[in-house]
Enzyme design. Structure first.
Site, PDB file in Angstrom:
ATOM      1  N   PHE A   1       0.937  -0.959  -0.120  1.00 47.93           N
ATOM      2  CA  PHE A   1       0.077  -0.198   0.020  1.00 47.93           C
ATOM      3  C   PHE A   1       0.945   1.129  -0.050  1.00 47.93           C
ATOM      4  O   PHE A   1       1.750   1.148   0.826  1.00 47.93           O
ATOM      5  CB  PHE A   1      -1.039   0.002   1.211  1.00 47.93           C
ATOM      6  CG  PHE A   1      -1.886   0.908   1.236  1.00 47.93           C
ATOM      7  CD1 PHE A   1      -2.847   0.995   0.338  1.00 47.93           C
ATOM      8  CD2 PHE A   1      -1.705   2.226   1.919  1.00 47.93           C
ATOM      9  CE1 PHE A   1      -3.850   2.078   0.170  1.00 47.93           C
ATOM     10  CE2 PHE A   1      -2.657   3.187   1.782  1.00 47.93           C
ATOM     11  CZ  PHE A   1      -3.719   3.317   0.856  1.00 47.93           C
TER      12      PHE A   1
ATOM     13  N   ASP B   1       9.204   2.635   1.550  1.00 40.73           N
ATOM     14  CA  ASP B   1       8.200   3.368   2.087  1.00 40.73           C
ATOM     15  C   ASP B   1       7.889   3.182   3.585  1.00 40.73           C
ATOM     16  O   ASP B   1       7.550   1.688   3.951  1.00 40.73           O
ATOM     17  CB  ASP B   1       6.825   2.887   1.623  1.00 40.73           C
ATOM     18  CG  ASP B   1       5.723   3.721   1.868  1.00 40.73           C
ATOM     19  OD1 ASP B   1       5.380   4.089   3.077  1.00 40.73           O
ATOM     20  OD2 ASP B   1       4.680   3.558   1.191  1.00 40.73           O
TER      21      ASP B   1
ATOM     22  N   LYS C   1       2.561   9.733   8.975  1.00 42.86           N
ATOM     23  CA  LYS C   1       1.925   9.254  10.211  1.00 42.86           C
ATOM     24  C   LYS C   1       2.775   9.731  11.292  1.00 42.86           C
ATOM     25  O   LYS C   1       2.740  10.960  11.794  1.00 42.86           O
ATOM     26  CB  LYS C   1       1.794   7.716  10.016  1.00 42.86           C
ATOM     27  CG  LYS C   1       0.751   7.324   9.006  1.00 42.86           C
ATOM     28  CD  LYS C   1       0.450   5.802   9.094  1.00 42.86           C
ATOM     29  CE  LYS C   1      -0.305   5.239   7.988  1.00 42.86           C
ATOM     30  NZ  LYS C   1      -1.918   5.348   7.959  1.00 42.86           N
TER      31      LYS C   1
HETATM   32  C1  LIG Z   1       2.905   1.864   3.720  1.00 41.39           C
HETATM   33  C2  LIG Z   1       2.085   3.301   3.498  1.00 41.39           C
HETATM   34  N1  LIG Z   1       2.402   4.302   2.455  1.00 41.39           N
HETATM   35  C3  LIG Z   1       1.646   5.177   2.243  1.00 41.39           C
HETATM   36  C4  LIG Z   1       0.329   5.458   2.930  1.00 41.39           C
HETATM   37  C5  LIG Z   1      -0.494   6.716   2.708  1.00 41.39           C
HETATM   38  O1  LIG Z   1      -0.359   7.441   3.782  1.00 41.39           O
HETATM   39  P1  LIG Z   1      -1.397   8.802   4.084  1.00 41.39           P
HETATM   40  O2  LIG Z   1      -2.631   8.042   4.390  1.00 41.39           O
HETATM   41  O3  LIG Z   1      -0.819   9.584   4.904  1.00 41.39           O
HETATM   42  O4  LIG Z   1      -1.590   9.333   2.354  1.00 41.39           O
HETATM   43  C6  LIG Z   1      -0.046   4.471   4.126  1.00 41.39           C
HETATM   44  C7  LIG Z   1      -1.291   4.640   4.729  1.00 41.39           C
HETATM   45  O5  LIG Z   1      -1.713   3.930   5.372  1.00 41.39           O
HETATM   46  C8  LIG Z   1       0.745   3.261   4.334  1.00 41.39           C
HETATM   47  O6  LIG Z   1       0.376   2.458   5.113  1.00 41.39           O
END
Ligand SMILES: Cc1ncc(COP(=O)(O)O)c(C=O)c1O
Length: 389
Positions: free
Chosen positions: A136, A220, A249
């Protein structure tokens, strides 16, 4: 003060329903406790969906810093800079791999910056990005392009050239790389995909492939950092360094901060005019993130995540719960796989005053704040274990 029923009814009326009907209206939080509009108290094992990952809700040091900053300066636009954003960038890079930071507000935006950086760095004609099944990377068109097809439905066409490979399949990655490949995006531990931990060989293999082929490795770490997994950053479990790391986050201490961190080699790729974010690095959010980083240092939260996280997982394993088929994770990023729908557990836990999360259909996900008091942690775990039993 409006009641929960009233607020939920109004939320249906005024908020776009992309999250489905909201479950609770929240009014207050303190550490790992949260209160809804009817005054019901919850133990929060998933504060802010990761945003409260370091200290839960309203840690006094973070609140004091935000209050003081709010009385001084909220934001100023990107032609200028400020001490909090510089110090936050310094704290991140010093605990990571040096380099430089671009600030925005969310994980998706951090990944957008990383996608652009990777394409620019790789050079003309190289635009393809490899990512992994069950990953994700966010909901913007770039992040969505890297994310599995189920979430893309109705939004096609995606960015061209994204290739998905099974998480762990190094041969598949090697076969997917061609002359047009620019980079690889990987979560060092998959969160949404089920708390999946890769092998050291896989992560090191990705690094080697990137080096051999002259392409960029992006980690990520929106979910996994800072400190959550028992290291400052999760890539540090694998003895490698990425070229780019994305954060969001918990890096904001509860305020909206996203960050794209580029290693020294790629630190100046996003040169003048190549990217931007009006409010990125604003001092109001940066002080919250900075206080969270200071708290991690002051209270040894990296070590606490590592040792306490192991204890939590062992407690759940030792409970010998018939429906639990696996307990896995790193630090305070924990997945409990069960042979039942995890949604049922989620709902029952909420009714019992415990907030947890899911990953996929059969994994209960826990990410308590790193500062959670021992007694509250135990109380929450007992509720969960009883429910699972
Ligand atoms: C690994 C990862 N990358 C990116 C995101 C996207 O983050 P945001 O919701 O702050 O755009 C998430 C959201 O859960 C995530 O778990």
């Amino acid at each position: 003060m409006a009641t929960q029923t009233e607020l939920l009814a109004e939320s249906n009326e005024y908020l776009i329903p992309n999250y489905g009907p909201r479950m609770l209206a929240i009014v207050r939080g303190q550490g790992a406790r949260l209160w809804d509009a009817d005054g019901k108290e919850y133990i929060d094992f998933f504060p802010g969906f990761g945003a409260g990952g370091v200290a839960g809700h309203c840690h006094p040091a973070i609140v004091a810093a935000v209050k003081a900053q709010a009385e001084t300066l909220l934001s100023h636009g990107n032609f200028f800079t400020n001490q909090p954003e510089i110090e936050l960038a310094k704290a991140i890079t010093q605990h990571a791999f040096g380099g430089k930071v671009f600030f925005c507000h969310s994980g998706a935006e951090a990944n957008e910056a990383a996608i652009k950086l990777v394409r620019l760095a790789a050079g003309e004609g190289k635009y393809k990005i490899i990512s992994f099944n069950n990953c994700f990377h966010g909901r913007t068109m770039g992040g969505l392009s890297l994310t599995p097809a189920a979430k893309q439905e109705g939004f096609e066409p995606m960015l061209p050239g994204n290739v998905k490979v099974d998480y762990g399949d190094l041969i598949g990655v090697a076969e997917a790389i061609d002359d047009e490949t620019a980079g690889i995006f990987v979560e060092p531990i998959q969160g949404e995909g089920g708390v999946n931990i890769p092998t050291i060989e896989f992560m090191q293999g990705l690094r080697t492939l990137c080096d051999e082929k002259g392409i960029l490795l992006v980690c990520d770490e929106v979910w996994t950092s800072p400190a959550r997994t028992g290291k400052w950053f999760a890539y540090q479990h694998f003895g490698i360094e990425p070229d780019v790391m994305t954060l969001a986050k918990a890096i904001g201490g509860g305020a909206p901060v996203g960050a794209c961190v580029a290693s020294p080699k790629y630190a100046d790729v996003l040169g003048p005019g190549k990217h931007g974010c009006t409010m990125g690095g604003n001092p109001l959010c940066a002080v919250a993130g900075l206080e969270a980083m200071k708290l991690i240092e002051r209270e040894n939260l990296v070590e606490r995540a590592a040792t306490k996280g192991e204890q939590i997982m062992q407690t759940i394993r030792d409970a010998n719960i018939p429906c639990v088929t696996d307990v896995r994770g790193a630090g305070f990023m924990i997945g409990i796989e069960i042979d039942k729908p995890a949604l049922d557990v989620f709902k029952a836990a909420m009714a019992a005053g415990l907030l947890i999360c899911l990953a996929g259909t059969n994994v209960v996900r826990l990410a308590p704040p790193l500062t959670i008091e021992d007694d509250l942690l135990e109380k929450g775990l007992n509720i969960l274990i009883d429910l699972l039993k």
